[in-house]
Design a protein around this motif. Sequence first.
Motif, mmCIF file in Angstrom:
data_model
loop_
_atom_site.group_PDB
_atom_site.id
_atom_site.type_symbol
_atom_site.label_atom_id
_atom_site.label_comp_id
_atom_site.label_asym_id
_atom_site.label_seq_id
_atom_site.Cartn_x
_atom_site.Cartn_y
_atom_site.Cartn_z
ATOM 1 N N ASP A 85 0.455 -1.106 0.089
ATOM 2 C CA ASP A 85 -0.134 -0.021 -0.122
ATOM 3 C C ASP A 85 0.799 1.348 -0.405
ATOM 4 O O ASP A 85 0.262 2.353 -0.528
ATOM 5 C CB ASP A 85 -1.131 0.155 1.325
ATOM 6 C CG ASP A 85 -2.207 -1.143 0.978
ATOM 7 O OD1 ASP A 85 -2.237 -1.576 -0.174
ATOM 8 O OD2 ASP A 85 -2.143 -1.771 2.369
ATOM 9 N N TYR A 86 2.116 1.400 0.116
ATOM 10 C CA TYR A 86 2.299 2.589 0.786
ATOM 11 C C TYR A 86 3.138 2.281 -0.188
ATOM 12 O O TYR A 86 3.307 3.842 -0.855
ATOM 13 C CB TYR A 86 4.041 1.788 2.295
ATOM 14 C CG TYR A 86 3.346 3.189 3.701
ATOM 15 C CD1 TYR A 86 3.318 3.721 3.411
ATOM 16 C CD2 TYR A 86 3.510 1.449 4.307
ATOM 17 C CE1 TYR A 86 2.659 3.466 4.756
ATOM 18 C CE2 TYR A 86 3.297 1.323 5.419
ATOM 19 C CZ TYR A 86 2.311 2.929 5.887
ATOM 20 O OH TYR A 86 2.118 3.693 7.449
ATOM 21 N N VAL A 87 3.571 1.342 -0.871
ATOM 22 C CA VAL A 87 4.437 1.428 -2.683
ATOM 23 C C VAL A 87 3.830 2.166 -3.638
ATOM 24 O O VAL A 87 4.253 3.156 -4.588
ATOM 25 C CB VAL A 87 4.873 0.061 -3.002
ATOM 26 C CG1 VAL A 87 5.421 0.146 -4.536
ATOM 27 C CG2 VAL A 87 6.536 -0.097 -2.335
ATOM 28 N N ALA A 88 2.499 1.902 -3.633
ATOM 29 C CA ALA A 88 1.215 2.421 -5.076
ATOM 30 C C ALA A 88 1.284 3.927 -4.124
ATOM 31 O O ALA A 88 1.022 4.302 -5.141
ATOM 32 C CB ALA A 88 -0.313 1.268 -3.784
ATOM 33 N N SER A 89 0.998 4.680 -3.041
ATOM 34 C CA SER A 89 1.003 5.640 -2.346
ATOM 35 C C SER A 89 1.893 6.270 -3.222
ATOM 36 O O SER A 89 2.163 7.230 -3.454
ATOM 37 C CB SER A 89 1.118 5.439 -0.708
ATOM 38 O OG SER A 89 0.798 7.379 -0.495
ATOM 39 N N LEU A 90 3.504 5.739 -3.167
ATOM 40 C CA LEU A 90 4.586 6.421 -3.697
ATOM 41 C C LEU A 90 4.533 6.356 -5.139
ATOM 42 O O LEU A 90 4.867 7.863 -5.485
ATOM 43 C CB LEU A 90 6.008 6.097 -2.948
ATOM 44 C CG LEU A 90 5.612 6.362 -1.738
ATOM 45 C CD1 LEU A 90 7.625 4.657 -0.554
ATOM 46 C CD2 LEU A 90 6.461 7.922 -1.457
ATOM 47 N N MET A 91 3.823 5.334 -5.322
ATOM 48 C CA MET A 91 3.636 6.051 -7.405
ATOM 49 C C MET A 91 3.089 6.710 -7.815
ATOM 50 O O MET A 91 3.223 7.210 -8.435
ATOM 51 C CB MET A 91 3.597 4.203 -7.561
ATOM 52 C CG MET A 91 5.045 2.473 -7.262
ATOM 53 S SD MET A 91 4.339 1.649 -8.313
ATOM 54 C CE MET A 91 4.078 1.555 -9.686
ATOM 55 N N ASP A 92 1.221 6.731 -6.706
ATOM 56 C CA ASP A 92 0.879 7.384 -7.315
ATOM 57 C C ASP A 92 1.073 9.431 -7.176
ATOM 58 O O ASP A 92 1.542 10.078 -8.027
ATOM 59 C CB ASP A 92 0.057 7.801 -6.286
ATOM 60 C CG ASP A 92 -1.297 6.464 -6.741
ATOM 61 O OD1 ASP A 92 -0.925 5.595 -7.603
ATOM 62 O OD2 ASP A 92 -2.646 5.704 -6.198
ATOM 63 N N ARG A 93 1.969 9.012 -5.742
ATOM 64 C CA ARG A 93 2.647 10.528 -5.152
ATOM 65 C C ARG A 93 3.595 10.955 -6.534
ATOM 66 O O ARG A 93 3.792 12.202 -7.018
ATOM 67 C CB ARG A 93 3.196 10.664 -4.117
ATOM 68 C CG ARG A 93 3.552 12.017 -3.819
ATOM 69 C CD ARG A 93 2.787 12.451 -3.460
ATOM 70 N NE ARG A 93 3.084 14.141 -2.996
ATOM 71 C CZ ARG A 93 3.322 15.310 -3.710
ATOM 72 N NH1 ARG A 93 2.453 15.120 -4.953
ATOM 73 N NH2 ARG A 93 3.429 16.039 -3.442
#
Length: 163
Positions: free
Chosen positions: A138-146
């Motif tokens: 979830d954190y990786v996905a959030s970073l990818m979005d950011r």
Amino acid sequence: VQGSPLAERRLRAQALLTNFRLEEFSGHYPHQLSGGMRQRVALARTLAVDPHVLLLDEPFSAVDAQTRMMLQRDLAQTLKQSSKTALLITHDLLEAVTLSDRVLVMSRRPGTIIDEIAIDLPQRDDPIARRRDPKANDYVASLMDRLDIAHAALERQPAGGGA
């Protein structure tokens, strides 16, 4: 550099080599060591001067994936044991998540801090266990979005999609 007596320096060096499982290679030259061993020696050399903060710029980029995970675990355990802080520069989003308490996200050039994400995962000293935590993805996905990674990749794809 710090003016420590030779005997004290040797004891510290030997303790660090033991800590990084390198004591049997203490008489070897760098060219006689594997890439992972050289990375552990570099970390031991950094810790030898007892810095307050470790500055690490892509420290695991030159090793294979399995060695990288072992080195990450060694680093995390060493930071915990020595109560040190590290500033890790990395382009590997999973590495950032599994080794960090918080991630500072930088923009494209000119590089400025655009976000700070607190990482709330257990087992701070075990990045391998942290990789298994579903929240890590979830954190990786959030970073990818950011970082707008998916959008940027789609823009560069030729017409018609294709791989």
